[in-house]
Motif scaffolding. Structure first.
Motif, PDB file in Angstrom:
ATOM      1  N   LEU A 510      21.400  26.474  36.073  1.00 44.86           N
ATOM      2  CA  LEU A 510      21.501  26.808  34.652  1.00 44.86           C
ATOM      3  C   LEU A 510      20.155  26.655  33.962  1.00 44.86           C
ATOM      4  O   LEU A 510      19.754  27.510  33.168  1.00 44.86           O
ATOM      5  N   GLY A 511      19.433  25.571  34.266  1.00 47.29           N
ATOM      6  CA  GLY A 511      18.188  25.298  33.562  1.00 47.29           C
ATOM      7  C   GLY A 511      17.142  26.374  33.752  1.00 47.29           C
ATOM      8  O   GLY A 511      16.490  26.796  32.791  1.00 47.29           O
ATOM      9  N   VAL A 512      16.973  26.840  34.977  1.00 45.56           N
ATOM     10  CA  VAL A 512      15.998  27.902  35.231  1.00 45.56           C
ATOM     11  C   VAL A 512      16.379  29.161  34.460  1.00 45.56           C
ATOM     12  O   VAL A 512      15.532  29.824  33.851  1.00 45.56           O
ATOM     13  N   ALA A 513      17.667  29.497  34.475  1.00 42.43           N
ATOM     14  CA  ALA A 513      18.113  30.714  33.780  1.00 42.43           C
ATOM     15  C   ALA A 513      17.885  30.613  32.280  1.00 42.43           C
ATOM     16  O   ALA A 513      17.413  31.563  31.642  1.00 42.43           O
ATOM     17  N   THR A 514      18.186  29.450  31.684  1.00 42.96           N
ATOM     18  CA  THR A 514      18.139  29.339  30.227  1.00 42.96           C
ATOM     19  C   THR A 514      16.739  29.148  29.671  1.00 42.96           C
ATOM     20  O   THR A 514      16.577  29.031  28.456  1.00 42.96           O
ATOM     21  N   THR A 515      15.718  29.127  30.516  1.00 41.09           N
ATOM     22  CA  THR A 515      14.363  29.198  29.965  1.00 41.09           C
ATOM     23  C   THR A 515      14.057  30.609  29.469  1.00 41.09           C
ATOM     24  O   THR A 515      13.020  30.827  28.839  1.00 41.09           O
ATOM     25  N   HIS A 516      14.950  31.553  29.746  1.00 41.48           N
ATOM     26  CA  HIS A 516      14.876  32.882  29.139  1.00 41.48           C
ATOM     27  C   HIS A 516      15.713  32.848  27.856  1.00 41.48           C
ATOM     28  O   HIS A 516      16.904  32.513  27.908  1.00 41.48           O
ATOM     29  N   PRO A 517      15.150  33.183  26.707  1.00 38.30           N
ATOM     30  CA  PRO A 517      15.873  33.046  25.445  1.00 38.30           C
ATOM     31  C   PRO A 517      17.235  33.731  25.411  1.00 38.30           C
ATOM     32  O   PRO A 517      18.200  33.156  24.916  1.00 38.30           O
ATOM     33  N   SER A 518      17.337  34.944  25.930  1.00 39.95           N
ATOM     34  CA  SER A 518      18.625  35.646  25.855  1.00 39.95           C
ATOM     35  C   SER A 518      19.694  34.925  26.658  1.00 39.95           C
ATOM     36  O   SER A 518      20.864  34.888  26.273  1.00 39.95           O
TER      37      SER A 518
END
Length: 731
Positions: A510-518
């Motif tokens: 989850l953390g890697v993905a949510t470094t993208h704002p969208s």
């Protein structure tokens, strides 16, 4: 019905008219050139006597005649363009009318269903009202079905128009026109299409290179003819198709044929049975010769480009993937060559060149249930999922394909009532996939495309109730499905299956993905929705028991803490890979998203997740400095965990304040200080709420945690901290 299905009449008639006008100009220019050449011949005959002069004049006459024929051909192109634009306008007009009626009926049906549900729930509603409401629902449902049929008919009419236009254009000028005339027209009559096709296949078999122009003319005329294309690809077969693509594929001199081959393949395969689609997909993989390079393109890239063509049936991809997965075991050398990345090295990819495997996963995401069934049909489905999500090289593809399939499977529509086996299978697949994805050293911000990040965040958000229900459960579990926990889903508090993934790996995924704002926005929307559902449940007319209320409110806090840690640790670890502007935007969205409050903002200023999803990032960059001082932004960046916990406590307390006052019978607790029961207060919940947030946030962000929250590398038994993984310190 998707937006694509609603618009079978897409197109811009005005562009066709504009093209027709340009063709009209071409005709005028060519006609003028032919007239000039004709006049030149009479001049030459007078001035140039002898055999050479006569030869020149004869050649000029032939060229003039050819020019006039070409003018006539271009004129037919112009007429067909005008005719096509006129017909398309008529189809679009009727399409707009159908869509308007359909949307109106759908809106009315939604209202009617709500009315019927309200009547059925109210015991005092008169029977005639329920009967009338039910009749309204049935009538509107019939209206919608009628409009859907009308759209299907419109789709068929549009396809017929395309087919007729393609056929009419076959006499347009082109290198294959003369060759086509030789096999299509004899003795003043048109040869039957089946005979033409037989001769074409024979000619291609004898000399593919010498007959590419003829192939081009055939495909130009008939690539949208389902029956003829079906027969053509039956005759060519998978090996013949790979060979034709190799000879005429991108990078070659006949690259224009490749697009027509792709169009014809889509036309043919769309009419095949599911079994035939899968079989042909498998045969295409068998036909690959990995060491063969045509022009600048390998067989596997040619196949990837073919299967990436819009409209390719996903079951063709499913069949190709099944064969590819088998090669992984029976022919590892061929498998390794076929699946080698096509893009640049990790960290430099632009994610625009899709590998064959990425293309196949994107296709399979269109039929997630069948893709999942394939994995579970294997003798060891866990091994297969673990390989594809834990060890296969996806970095050059940006993890786009596997992320798309993960999202599709996680969000399959299933009936969660009772003991649903499909839901257990979904959880089993996603558990293994996320566990392995989060344990990859190469899974980091530099290698994950924005599209993949969004898909992964949405996939994980489908399991927020399961994460909440088991966030502090025993992490030392087997990989078999069947792990259960207390789950709050769809308004019900029940014991149900949950994710069987280590939370350290899940948090990193989850953390890697949510470094993208969208992706962060999308996940925050669902976290907040879960919190709203819990608050509505515990403050509703029939609240749960005191212990259940405490547990549910604690899960809300724990999920927020988990989200904070998952995001903040990866964002900090990947800071070196992000530009300053990207980090600043992430900080702003994280703050405005509701996970962290806005210090000093008035209560009347409600900026939450809804604002993030509707306000453009560029506008946020303008708004934030007007609301937050530099010191306040620094406070958010330096201490977001405490700020987020306090905001959440305030929000929950506000919701409980009114509910506890009006509860009948009220919650009571035993007060040890006074030795008797008393009414429960907000303070009796606050400790649980804040403690759950702190425990989850600390567990996933601290270096000093127990092994349950460390990241387990998917390719070994080693473990590593999340900060080490994010910083690229793991070999």
């Amino acid at each position: 019905m998707t937006g694509v299905e609603r618009r079978p009449d897409k197109g811009v008639p005005a562009e066709c008219d504009r093209a027709a006008e340009q063709v009209r100009g071409i005709c005028a220019d060519l006609a003028g050139a032919a007239s000039t050449a004709s006049n030149l011949a009479s001049t030459v005959r007078t001035a140039w006597q002898g055999q050479a002069g006569n030869a020149f004049c004869s050649s000029l006459d032939a060229a003039t005649q050819s020019s006039r024929l070409t003018v006539a051909a271009w004129d037919r192109v112009k007429d067909e363009l005008v005719r096509y634009a006129t017909r398309l306008r008529d189809i679009q007009t009727r399409g707009d009318q159908i869509r308007s009626a359909l949307s109106s009926a759908e809106d009315s049906l939604s209202t009617a269903k709500k009315t019927l549900a309200r009547y059925q729930k109210d015991d005092d509603t008169a029977a005639w009202r329920i009967t009338h409401a039910r009749g309204t629902v049935d009538s509107l449902t019939h209206d919608i079905a009628t409009q859907v049929v009308a759209l299907d008919n419109l789709r068929a009419e549009r396809q017929a128009l395309d087919n007729a236009t393609a056929t009419a254009l076959h006499t347009a000028p082109g290198a294959g026109a003369a060759a086509w005339q030789a096999i299509a027209y004899r003795n003043g009559r048109t040869v039957p299409r089946t005979d033409i096709l037989d001769e074409l296949l024979d000619l291609l078999d004898r000399d593919p290179i010498g007959n590419l122009d003829l192939l081009h003319q055939f495909l130009l005329m008939h690539s949208n003819d389902a029956e003829l294309m079906g027969t053509f690809f039956d005759g060519v077969g998978a090996r013949g198709l790979i060979d034709l693509m190799r000879r005429a594929g991108p990078g070659g001199t006949a690259t224009f044929i490749f697009g027509l081959l792709a169009t014809g393949f889509v036309t043919a395969s769309s009419g095949w049975s599911s079994d035939k689609q899968r079989a042909f997909g498998a045969a295409l993989v068998d036909a690959l010769k990995p060491d063969t390079v045509s022009s600048l393109t390998s067989d596997q890239e040619l196949l990837a480009r073919l299967l990436a063509s819009p409209g390719v049936p996903p079951r063709v991809g499913l069949g190709a993937f099944g064969r590819l997965d088998e090669l992984r075991h029976v022919d590892p050398a061929k498998f390794a060559t076929i699946t080698s990345p096509l893009g640049g090295p990790p960290g430099t990819a632009d994610f625009t060149i899709e590998s064959l495997t990425n293309t196949l996963f994107l296709l399979m995401s269109q039929v997630p249930g069948e893709a999942r069934d394939y994995f579970f049909s294997r003798s060891d489905p866990t091994e297969a999922v673990a390989y594809w999500y834990g060890r296969h090289p996806w970095a050059s593809d940006g993890f786009t394909g596997p992320a798309a399939l993960l999202r599709a499977i996680a969000n399959e529509p299933v009936d969660l009532a009772g003991d649903n086996e499909s839901w257990k299978a979904i959880l089993g697949f996603c558990s293994t996939a996320l566990d392995n994805l989060g344990g990859r050293p190469d899974y980091n911000t530099a290698n994950v495309s924005p599209a993949a990040a969004l898909d992964i965040a949405i996939a994980i958000s489908a399991f927020i109730p399961e994460i909440a229900g088991n966030i502090f459960g025993d992490q030392d579990r087997s990989t078999s499905t069947g792990v259960a926990a207390e789950i709050f889903r769809d308004g019900l508090h029940q014991n149900g299956p949950t994710l069987d993934a280590k939370f350290g790996n899940l948090a990193r995924a989850l953390g890697v993905a949510t470094t993208h704002p969208s992706a962060l926005n999308a996940f925050l929307v669902q976290v907040r929705a879960y919190g709203d559902a819990v608050l509505a449940h515990v403050t509703g007319a029939t609240p749960p028991t005191l212990d259940q209320t405490r547990t549910l409110l604690s899960t809300v806090s724990a999920v927020w803490g988990f989200t904070h840690a998952a995001y903040s640790v990866e964002a900090a670890g990947d800071a070196a890979r992000l530009s300053n502007s990207s980090r600043a935007l992430l900080d702003q969205i994280f703050a405005v998203g509701g996970l962290v409050p806005i210090p000093g903002a008035s209560k009347g200023l409600d900026i939450g997740v809804d604002a993030v999803t509707t306000v453009a990032p560029g506008l946020l960059a303008t708004i934030i400095p007007q609301i937050l001082t530099d010191d306040q932004l620094l406070e958010i960046r330096n201490n977001p965990k405490t700020a987020g916990r306090d905001e959440l406590n305030t929000r929950i307390s506000d919701a409980l304040e009114t509910a506890l006052a009006g509860m009948n019978p009220p919650y009571t607790v035993v007060d040890l200080d006074i030795g008797r029961s008393r009414l429960a207060t907000i303070d009796d919940f606050a400790k649980n709420i804040g403690g759950a947030y702190d425990a989850a946030a600390a567990a996933f962000s601290s270096e000093e945690t127990d092994g349950a929250y460390s990241v387990s590398l998917s390719h070994s038994d080693e473990t590593a901290s999340r900060d080490q993984m994010a910083a690229g310190m793991v070999n």
